[in-house]
Write a protein that holds these residues in place. Sequence first.
Motif, PDB file in Angstrom:
ATOM      1  N   ARG A 272      -6.872   9.202   8.388  1.00 13.27           N
ATOM      2  CA  ARG A 272      -6.326   8.746   9.676  1.00 13.27           C
ATOM      3  C   ARG A 272      -5.517   7.458   9.496  1.00 13.27           C
ATOM      4  O   ARG A 272      -4.442   7.286  10.069  1.00 13.27           O
ATOM      5  CB  ARG A 272      -7.457   8.519  10.672  1.00 13.27           C
ATOM      6  N   GLU A 273      -6.061   6.550   8.686  1.00 12.39           N
ATOM      7  CA  GLU A 273      -5.355   5.290   8.441  1.00 12.39           C
ATOM      8  C   GLU A 273      -4.018   5.539   7.765  1.00 12.39           C
ATOM      9  O   GLU A 273      -3.003   4.892   8.102  1.00 12.39           O
ATOM     10  CB  GLU A 273      -6.226   4.375   7.581  1.00 12.39           C
TER      11      GLU A 273
ATOM     12  N   PRO B 282       0.845  -1.208   0.000  1.00  8.48           N
ATOM     13  CA  PRO B 282       0.000   0.000   0.000  1.00  8.48           C
ATOM     14  C   PRO B 282       0.872   1.245   0.000  1.00  8.48           C
ATOM     15  O   PRO B 282       1.861   1.327   0.742  1.00  8.48           O
ATOM     16  CB  PRO B 282      -0.800  -0.130   1.303  1.00  8.48           C
ATOM     17  N   ASN B 283       0.534   2.189  -0.847  1.00  6.85           N
ATOM     18  CA  ASN B 283       1.337   3.400  -0.947  1.00  6.85           C
ATOM     19  C   ASN B 283       0.440   4.628  -0.961  1.00  6.85           C
ATOM     20  O   ASN B 283      -0.795   4.524  -0.965  1.00  6.85           O
ATOM     21  CB  ASN B 283       2.249   3.365  -2.178  1.00  6.85           C
TER      22      ASN B 283
ATOM     23  N   GLY C 230       2.022   5.302   8.855  1.00  2.48           N
ATOM     24  CA  GLY C 230       3.331   5.918   8.786  1.00  2.48           C
ATOM     25  C   GLY C 230       3.611   6.708   7.525  1.00  2.48           C
ATOM     26  O   GLY C 230       4.756   7.124   7.287  1.00  2.48           O
ATOM     27  N   PHE C 231       2.575   6.954   6.725  1.00  2.00           N
ATOM     28  CA  PHE C 231       2.778   7.759   5.518  1.00  2.00           C
ATOM     29  C   PHE C 231       2.687   9.250   5.864  1.00  2.00           C
ATOM     30  O   PHE C 231       1.882   9.650   6.729  1.00  2.00           O
ATOM     31  CB  PHE C 231       1.736   7.421   4.457  1.00  2.00           C
TER      32      PHE C 231
END
Length: 609
Positions: free
Chosen positions: A197-198, A169-170, A203-204
Amino acid sequence: MLPLGLLNAALGHPMLVELKNGETLNGHLASCDTYMNLILKEVVQTSPEGDKFYKMPEVYVRGNNVCEMQQVDQRRSITTKHLVEVVGEEIKPGAITLVEVIEEGPLDVVEEGEAEVDNDSSFKSKSSKLTPISTENLYGYLLSGASQGEVDNVYNIVTHLVNERHEEPNLRHYDALILANIDPINGSAAKAAALWRELKDEGFNAESGTYHKLLKVLAVHPNYLLRNQVFEEMRQHWFSLTPDGWHDVVTGLLRDGQLEMALENLEHMQREDVRIEDWLLDVVIYTLLDLEEIDEALKMIKSRNSLDGAAMSANLWYQLLDRASRASHYEGTIYAWRNRVEKLYLNPPEGVCSNVLNTASRHGDGTLAADVFRILGNRGTRLEPQHYEALADAYMVASDITTAIGIHCIIEDAGMTVEESSTGVMFDRLRKDPDLIQLAFGVLQELRKEGRSIPTATINCVIQSSISQGRIRDAIALYKSLHQLCPAGPNTATFRILLEGCNKIRWKELGTFLFAEMLTLKIKPDEMIYDSLVLLILQQEDYGDAFVYLEDMKKLGYRPRQSTYTALIQKCLSAGDTRASKLLEEREAGGLSTVQIREDLQRSWKKMT
């Protein structure tokens, strides 16, 4: 209804739009925004009945007024063109396209912990259609689908990239999933906020584009708190709003009902020399007009028109004329009329013309009223009495009594009737200006010499104005000449007005003479005539005839007003007349209160005994 993506691809193509009121618009699609607001050019408008057609160079259509849209060209060709524009490569016959996947329906959603769904044949069948497409092109489809609010299909592509192509996921995935929530039905601010929020939890670091995509979602699904959170984080990261971002902010504030804040942001954009797109100015002006903030809307229109009048759509001019005239806003009405109607750019419908006519009459603009008449006449509209009355009122407000009375004569000559209720404006002006009353006398005589038919209601209005000024003898003089001025002669309203004048100066002899003349002319007295006559006689020392007229009145089925009953009883009490008791009984039988009158009666009898 065509999907928004197909509409964008159909720019420049013929489009048939059906509105909720039954009208249809046939033209070329010039633009479409995320709210399905359309601009059509070279338009033919058809009435709901299909019997009237209007040709307009340009029309702005609000999305919430659209019932159905149909494109003249085949939809497949539009979709193919759209995909070529987005992906940048030619689609060969037989190739697998995202359109086919959309037509098959969205992929099954794979919930966390349910890996066995991967073995489902339906999922594999649909996912396999994405397999031949290169990853680069899939990302092109992903961006295209997200920008069109295709929530399910964006989710399907992201699912395929993660599960089938084993991508981690990016940020591009999250950005697309967030942006897809611009869909007005399937998207929501809550979903976009949860993804935001996700994203941070994983950490993105959100980029400027992520925040702008959130603002674009909030332009469709307003959320004041979430918008403030986005602004706060953008400030913390020193991200500036792009021009598109400013447009989304203003749009979201308008949709959220925050008009003042939207206007403040719009002014800030102007100060910072941010180019404001025409569609946003249109939305702001439409919102102001909807809220009847016509002064502010007119201010913006004038400023915009002075810079580039061609940028103003025909529909926007129409809305200004419609809303301003409906609210009797003279400045807005005359501005739209002079800039568009007089220059033959706009041909307003009959309803708007009627509103403009009423506005002209209210503000005394006879020139504008006459221009409306010209347009209605050229169109073959049947002119009704209310049209003429509004025109007469316009001249009357401007104190042009000659033209106003002349228009009343036109109504009479056309076989129509001037009603008593339609002379209110004339009466109001005459009673305030005694010189106009004298002028009206002369106008009536001159018009009669010309052989014109003068309405009784017009003469009654002048008589009533004279009485209101205390000039009862002038009123009687006009009444005496009424038979020569007006072939129809006096009517019940004429005598009602004259008897009210007699009451004011307590002229019993004149009142009884007028009543007798009324009977001679075979004009049936109404309830108010008898009531006025009773009150007139009660003002005399010898009030016996009041009971004679009272009995005649009751024989005809009329009842005195409550105030007349009270006057009769009080007159009897003051004279020690025993008929007061009978009047009290009649009053009670009619359901009227007698408490106060009975107390007065008891005190009177005590004094007498």
